[in-house]
Design a protein around this motif. Structure first.
Motif, PDB file in Angstrom:
ATOM      1  N   ASP A 190       0.820  -1.221   0.000  1.00 42.31           N
ATOM      2  CA  ASP A 190       0.000   0.000   0.000  1.00 42.31           C
ATOM      3  C   ASP A 190       0.850   1.265   0.000  1.00 42.31           C
ATOM      4  OD1 ASP A 190      -2.291  -1.431  -0.098  1.00 42.31           O
ATOM      5  OD2 ASP A 190      -3.006  -0.950   1.914  1.00 42.31           O
ATOM      6  N   GLU A 191       1.936   1.239   0.759  1.00 40.22           N
ATOM      7  CA  GLU A 191       2.768   2.445   0.845  1.00 40.22           C
ATOM      8  C   GLU A 191       3.344   2.812  -0.529  1.00 40.22           C
ATOM      9  OE1 GLU A 191       6.523   4.335   3.331  1.00 40.22           O
ATOM     10  OE2 GLU A 191       5.761   2.371   3.912  1.00 40.22           O
ATOM     11  N   ALA A 192       3.821   1.789  -1.237  1.00 42.32           N
ATOM     12  CA  ALA A 192       4.368   2.025  -2.578  1.00 42.32           C
ATOM     13  C   ALA A 192       3.270   2.486  -3.534  1.00 42.32           C
ATOM     14  CB  ALA A 192       5.032   0.751  -3.094  1.00 42.32           C
ATOM     15  N   MET A 193       2.061   1.937  -3.355  1.00 36.94           N
ATOM     16  CA  MET A 193       0.922   2.342  -4.178  1.00 36.94           C
ATOM     17  C   MET A 193       0.600   3.826  -3.951  1.00 36.94           C
ATOM     18  SD  MET A 193      -2.965   0.776  -4.159  1.00 36.94           S
ATOM     19  CE  MET A 193      -3.427   1.401  -2.533  1.00 36.94           C
ATOM     20  N   PHE A 194       0.590   4.232  -2.682  1.00 41.61           N
ATOM     21  CA  PHE A 194       0.279   5.633  -2.394  1.00 41.61           C
ATOM     22  C   PHE A 194       1.416   6.561  -2.809  1.00 41.61           C
ATOM     23  CE2 PHE A 194      -2.888   3.786   0.710  1.00 41.61           C
ATOM     24  CZ  PHE A 194      -3.993   4.188  -0.029  1.00 41.61           C
ATOM     25  N   ASP A 195       2.649   6.060  -2.822  1.00 42.56           N
ATOM     26  CA  ASP A 195       3.763   6.844  -3.378  1.00 42.56           C
ATOM     27  C   ASP A 195       3.482   7.160  -4.842  1.00 42.56           C
ATOM     28  OD1 ASP A 195       5.175   6.756  -1.014  1.00 42.56           O
ATOM     29  OD2 ASP A 195       6.523   5.135  -1.636  1.00 42.56           O
ATOM     30  N   GLN A 196       3.019   6.139  -5.575  1.00 40.48           N
ATOM     31  CA  GLN A 196       2.748   6.295  -7.006  1.00 40.48           C
ATOM     32  C   GLN A 196       1.609   7.291  -7.249  1.00 40.48           C
ATOM     33  OE1 GLN A 196       4.152   5.008  -9.756  1.00 40.48           O
ATOM     34  NE2 GLN A 196       5.428   3.323  -9.044  1.00 40.48           N
ATOM     35  N   VAL A 197       0.547   7.161  -6.461  1.00 39.67           N
ATOM     36  CA  VAL A 197      -0.612   8.044  -6.686  1.00 39.67           C
ATOM     37  C   VAL A 197      -0.287   9.475  -6.260  1.00 39.67           C
ATOM     38  CG1 VAL A 197      -1.996   7.858  -4.534  1.00 39.67           C
ATOM     39  CG2 VAL A 197      -3.138   7.947  -6.742  1.00 39.67           C
ATOM     40  N   HIS A 198       0.559   9.626  -5.233  1.00 44.56           N
ATOM     41  CA  HIS A 198       0.949  10.985  -4.828  1.00 44.56           C
ATOM     42  C   HIS A 198       1.793  11.645  -5.921  1.00 44.56           C
ATOM     43  CE1 HIS A 198       1.417  14.346  -2.177  1.00 44.56           C
ATOM     44  NE2 HIS A 198       2.739  14.299  -2.293  1.00 44.56           N
ATOM     45  N   GLU A 199       2.649  10.849  -6.522  1.00 45.42           N
ATOM     46  CA  GLU A 199       3.473  11.356  -7.629  1.00 45.42           C
ATOM     47  C   GLU A 199       2.575  11.897  -8.754  1.00 45.42           C
ATOM     48  OE1 GLU A 199       6.267   9.109 -10.695  1.00 45.42           O
ATOM     49  OE2 GLU A 199       6.858   8.668  -8.626  1.00 45.42           O
ATOM     50  N   MET A 200       1.507  11.146  -9.048  1.00 46.61           N
ATOM     51  CA  MET A 200       0.557  11.585 -10.069  1.00 46.61           C
ATOM     52  C   MET A 200      -0.107  12.901  -9.659  1.00 46.61           C
ATOM     53  SD  MET A 200      -2.903   9.666 -11.478  1.00 46.61           S
ATOM     54  CE  MET A 200      -4.013  10.042 -10.130  1.00 46.61           C
ATOM     55  N   ARG A 201      -0.538  12.974  -8.417  1.00 48.08           N
ATOM     56  CA  ARG A 201      -1.238  14.175  -7.953  1.00 48.08           C
ATOM     57  C   ARG A 201      -0.317  15.394  -7.923  1.00 48.08           C
ATOM     58  NH1 ARG A 201      -4.287  10.509  -3.500  1.00 48.08           N
ATOM     59  NH2 ARG A 201      -6.013   9.872  -4.834  1.00 48.08           N
ATOM     60  N   VAL A 202       0.934  15.176  -7.520  1.00 46.29           N
ATOM     61  CA  VAL A 202       1.893  16.285  -7.506  1.00 46.29           C
ATOM     62  C   VAL A 202       2.091  16.809  -8.929  1.00 46.29           C
ATOM     63  CG1 VAL A 202       4.322  16.902  -7.120  1.00 46.29           C
ATOM     64  CG2 VAL A 202       3.096  15.559  -5.406  1.00 46.29           C
ATOM     65  N   ARG A 203       2.168  15.890  -9.869  1.00 51.96           N
ATOM     66  CA  ARG A 203       2.347  16.285 -11.273  1.00 51.96           C
ATOM     67  C   ARG A 203       1.178  17.147 -11.749  1.00 51.96           C
ATOM     68  NH1 ARG A 203       3.390  12.126 -16.379  1.00 51.96           N
ATOM     69  NH2 ARG A 203       4.574  13.599 -17.656  1.00 51.96           N
ATOM     70  N   ILE A 204      -0.026  16.802 -11.301  1.00 51.87           N
ATOM     71  CA  ILE A 204      -1.213  17.597 -11.650  1.00 51.87           C
ATOM     72  C   ILE A 204      -1.170  18.959 -10.967  1.00 51.87           C
ATOM     73  CG2 ILE A 204      -3.721  17.764 -11.387  1.00 51.87           C
ATOM     74  CD1 ILE A 204      -3.786  14.648 -11.631  1.00 51.87           C
ATOM     75  N   MET A 205      -0.969  18.935  -9.632  1.00 51.05           N
ATOM     76  CA  MET A 205      -1.088  20.171  -8.850  1.00 51.05           C
ATOM     77  C   MET A 205      -0.010  21.192  -9.158  1.00 51.05           C
ATOM     78  SD  MET A 205      -2.383  18.857  -5.087  1.00 51.05           S
ATOM     79  CE  MET A 205      -1.444  17.354  -4.925  1.00 51.05           C
TER      80      MET A 205
END
Length: 296
Positions: A44-59
């Motif tokens: 899960d931690e690695a999964m949330f790392d990936q999704v945060h990376e996506m969100r940072v790219r958007i924001m």
């Protein structure tokens, strides 16, 4: 002071609210749509790392601007992580003047009486106190309605408003989200019952209290006008609910006064594999299409 500034932004600003709050069970699908398959992370931690990376790219994209984006809904994990060296909520508000909201529900209970109510939210007061330290203005919580069952729909709305009152007592703005499933065979009947129930519960709020309503795009154009005009409703926002962005925007245009709070439809077409320029162009197209539909 910050809360009042944020309140005025939401009340008077133009734009829409980006829903960047997929969590738990919805995250793998969101990542898959973004081109990150399950074998790219092993916990899960690695999964949330990936999704945060996506969100940072958007924001951090220049086109993710306060001219067109009023607010953004975050998952707790996102709120506690950093964007450009600042906690996400602080970054959004201080650097972009985009109002942060926090998803506070813990998912859905089993389906009964044609609905899914929210699971209990333990330690909600503590979470709300924490959210305030991150410049968070309001919260979001979701239930789902599948059938026009009076008892079930009343249960959903009652629970939503009970939790909303707890959130209001902490000085935050609740987004009440009783979603009607877009695949319901009797969607309009569900909407009729839902609107009647919401109107009853709005009357029970104190005069100085307001909520934001997040609702499925209705079958009947302009169906929620009465809610938009209600003094205890700050804003009525629309969820995309599985509609494509094109369909969701077309339906939104039939409901002047409603603004978008799209999740899947907002990130549609984005991919990790895109160059920064291609990514920026794709997100800019999405933002503009949703913004134009929200302006109607």
């Amino acid at each position: 002071m910050e809360y009042q500034k944020q309140l005025q932004r939401i009340k008077n600003g133009s734009g829409f609210i980006a829903a960047l709050d997929q969590s738990g069970g919805s995250t793998p699908k969101a990542l898959e749509n973004y081109g990150v398959m399950g074998d790219a992370y092993d916990n899960d931690e690695a999964m949330f790392d990936q999704v945060h990376e996506m969100r940072v790219r958007i924001m951090t994209c220049d086109c993710f601007d306060n001219e067109r984006v009023l607010g953004a809904i975050l998952f707790e994990d996102t709120m506690e992580r950093a964007v450009n060296g600042k906690p996400t909520g602080n970054y959004l508000w201080e650097d972009k003047q985009i109002v942060p909201f926090l998803k506070v529900d813990k998912g859905l209970a089993e389906r009964m009486n044609g609905v899914q109510v929210m699971r209990p939210i333990p330690n909600l007061d503590l979470l709300l106190d924490k959210a305030k330290t991150y410049s968070v203005f309001g919260t979001k919580m979701r239930s789902v309605i599948y059938e026009p069952n009076v008892d079930g729909i009343e249960l959903v709305v009652q629970q939503q408003f009970d939790v909303a009152k707890q959130i209001l007592s902490k000085g935050l703005m609740p987004i009440v989200e009783p979603e009607v499933d877009i695949n319901s065979a009797q969607k309009h009947d569900c909407e009729l019952m839902l609107k009647a129930s919401i109107l009853r519960h709005l009357e029970r709020l104190n005069d100085e209290q307001q909520v934001i309503l997040k609702l499925t795009l209705p079958e009947e154009a302009g169906f929620y006008q009465e809610l938009m005009d209600h003094p205890k409703v700050l804003k009525v926002v629309a969820l995309s609910g599985g509609y494509s962005r094109t369909d969701a925007c077309a339906k939104l245009k039939q409901n002047p006064g409603m603004i978008a709070s799209f999740s899947r439809a907002f990130t549609e077409g984005l991919s990790k594999q895109q160059s920064d320029q291609k990514f920026a162009d794709t997100i800019n197209t999405s933002i503009d299409e949703i913004y134009q539909a929200s302006k109607v």
